[in-house]
Design a protein around this motif. Sequence first.
Motif, short mmCIF file in Angstrom:
data_model
loop_
_atom_site.label_atom_id
_atom_site.label_comp_id
_atom_site.label_asym_id
_atom_site.label_seq_id
_atom_site.Cartn_x
_atom_site.Cartn_y
_atom_site.Cartn_z
N PRO A 1 2.75 -8.47 8.57
CA PRO A 1 3.37 -7.23 8.12
C PRO A 1 4.80 -7.46 7.64
CG PRO A 1 3.17 -7.24 10.51
CD PRO A 1 2.51 -8.48 10.00
N ILE A 2 5.13 -6.89 6.51
CA ILE A 2 6.51 -6.84 6.03
C ILE A 2 7.09 -5.50 6.45
CG2 ILE A 2 7.99 -6.82 3.98
CD1 ILE A 2 5.85 -8.66 2.64
N LEU A 3 6.36 -4.45 6.18
CA LEU A 3 6.62 -3.10 6.69
C LEU A 3 5.28 -2.58 7.18
CD1 LEU A 3 8.76 -1.54 3.80
CD2 LEU A 3 9.58 -2.20 6.06
N ALA A 4 5.16 -2.25 8.45
CA ALA A 4 3.86 -1.83 8.94
C ALA A 4 3.92 -0.73 9.98
CB ALA A 4 3.09 -3.02 9.50
N ASN A 5 5.11 -0.26 10.33
CA ASN A 5 5.25 0.82 11.30
C ASN A 5 4.41 0.57 12.56
OD1 ASN A 5 6.30 3.24 12.25
ND2 ASN A 5 4.70 4.48 11.30
N GLY A 6 4.47 -0.67 13.05
CA GLY A 6 3.73 -1.00 14.26
C GLY A 6 2.25 -1.26 14.05
N PHE A 7 1.81 -1.26 12.80
CA PHE A 7 0.39 -1.45 12.50
C PHE A 7 0.12 -2.93 12.24
CE2 PHE A 7 -3.35 -1.42 9.74
CZ PHE A 7 -4.18 -0.57 10.43
N GLY A 8 -0.29 -3.62 13.27
CA GLY A 8 -0.67 -5.01 13.13
C GLY A 8 0.47 -5.99 13.33
N GLU A 9 0.09 -7.19 13.73
CA GLU A 9 1.01 -8.31 13.87
C GLU A 9 0.46 -9.45 13.05
OE1 GLU A 9 1.48 -9.30 17.98
OE2 GLU A 9 2.02 -7.27 18.55
N PHE B 1 0.81 -1.21 0.00
CA PHE B 1 0.00 0.00 0.00
C PHE B 1 0.85 1.26 0.00
CE2 PHE B 1 -2.63 -3.34 1.91
CZ PHE B 1 -3.70 -3.30 1.04
N GLY B 2 2.13 1.10 -0.23
CA GLY B 2 3.04 2.24 -0.29
C GLY B 2 3.58 2.61 1.08
N GLY B 3 4.71 3.26 1.05
CA GLY B 3 5.30 3.72 2.31
C GLY B 3 5.56 2.59 3.26
N GLU B 4 4.97 2.69 4.44
CA GLU B 4 5.24 1.75 5.51
C GLU B 4 4.17 0.68 5.67
OE1 GLU B 4 5.67 4.35 8.84
OE2 GLU B 4 7.60 5.07 8.17
N PHE B 5 3.31 0.50 4.67
CA PHE B 5 2.23 -0.47 4.78
C PHE B 5 2.36 -1.54 3.70
CE2 PHE B 5 0.52 3.39 6.71
CZ PHE B 5 0.24 2.90 7.98
N VAL B 6 3.10 -2.62 4.02
CA VAL B 6 3.32 -3.73 3.10
C VAL B 6 3.06 -5.01 3.89
CG1 VAL B 6 4.94 -4.86 1.54
CG2 VAL B 6 5.11 -2.38 1.91
N PHE B 7 2.21 -5.88 3.34
CA PHE B 7 1.81 -7.09 4.03
C PHE B 7 1.95 -8.31 3.14
CE2 PHE B 7 -0.32 -3.62 6.04
CZ PHE B 7 -0.28 -3.92 7.39
N GLN B 8 2.20 -9.45 3.76
CA GLN B 8 2.17 -10.74 3.06
C GLN B 8 0.82 -11.37 3.37
OE1 GLN B 8 5.54 -13.60 2.99
NE2 GLN B 8 4.11 -14.92 4.09
N LEU B 9 0.15 -11.84 2.32
CA LEU B 9 -1.13 -12.53 2.45
C LEU B 9 -0.92 -13.98 2.03
CD1 LEU B 9 -3.38 -9.85 0.71
CD2 LEU B 9 -2.73 -9.98 3.13
N ASP B 10 -1.15 -14.90 2.94
CA ASP B 10 -0.95 -16.33 2.70
C ASP B 10 -2.32 -17.00 2.74
OD1 ASP B 10 -0.21 -18.99 2.64
OD2 ASP B 10 1.12 -18.87 4.36
N PHE B 11 -2.84 -17.37 1.57
CA PHE B 11 -4.18 -17.94 1.45
C PHE B 11 -4.12 -19.45 1.65
CE2 PHE B 11 -4.43 -13.91 -0.70
CZ PHE B 11 -5.66 -13.41 -0.31
N HIS B 12 -4.50 -19.91 2.84
CA HIS B 12 -4.51 -21.34 3.16
C HIS B 12 -5.68 -22.06 2.50
CE1 HIS B 12 -1.44 -20.32 6.08
NE2 HIS B 12 -2.27 -19.48 6.66
N SER B 13 -6.82 -21.37 2.44
CA SER B 13 -8.03 -21.90 1.83
C SER B 13 -8.89 -20.71 1.45
CB SER B 13 -8.78 -22.81 2.82
OG SER B 13 -9.35 -22.05 3.86
#
Length: 104
Positions: free
Chosen positions: A35-43, A15-27
């Motif tokens: 979070p890959i880069l999240a500036n403390g936003f979420g675990e 999402f740009g800047g400090e908001f980058v996430f990995q999404l792992d679709f199990h089903s």
Amino acid sequence: MQKIQVVGRKFKADFGGEFVFQLDFHSDTQMTYAPILANGFGEAETVKTTMVEIRPNVYMVYWKEKSNTTVVHVEDFENGVVHTNITVNQDVFLNLSGTLTAIE
């Protein structure tokens, strides 16, 4: 148009800047976001998801986190675009757009 396999794969939502996430679709009902880069936003958390196919390779995916944060994505796997709407609490409603790329 070939259907893109989502389940069993990982994607990067940037999402740009400090908001980058990995999404792992199990089903089609379970995903882990981390979070890959999240500036403390979420675990990292595994959540129960609902995936609604809007058209081939485009899904509305939504879930509720342990913190009661609600998230709704529109994920366009064909064009590599993701839109998110996040309600963190009664006072914060985030709307972000970014890129969606396969990492596995």
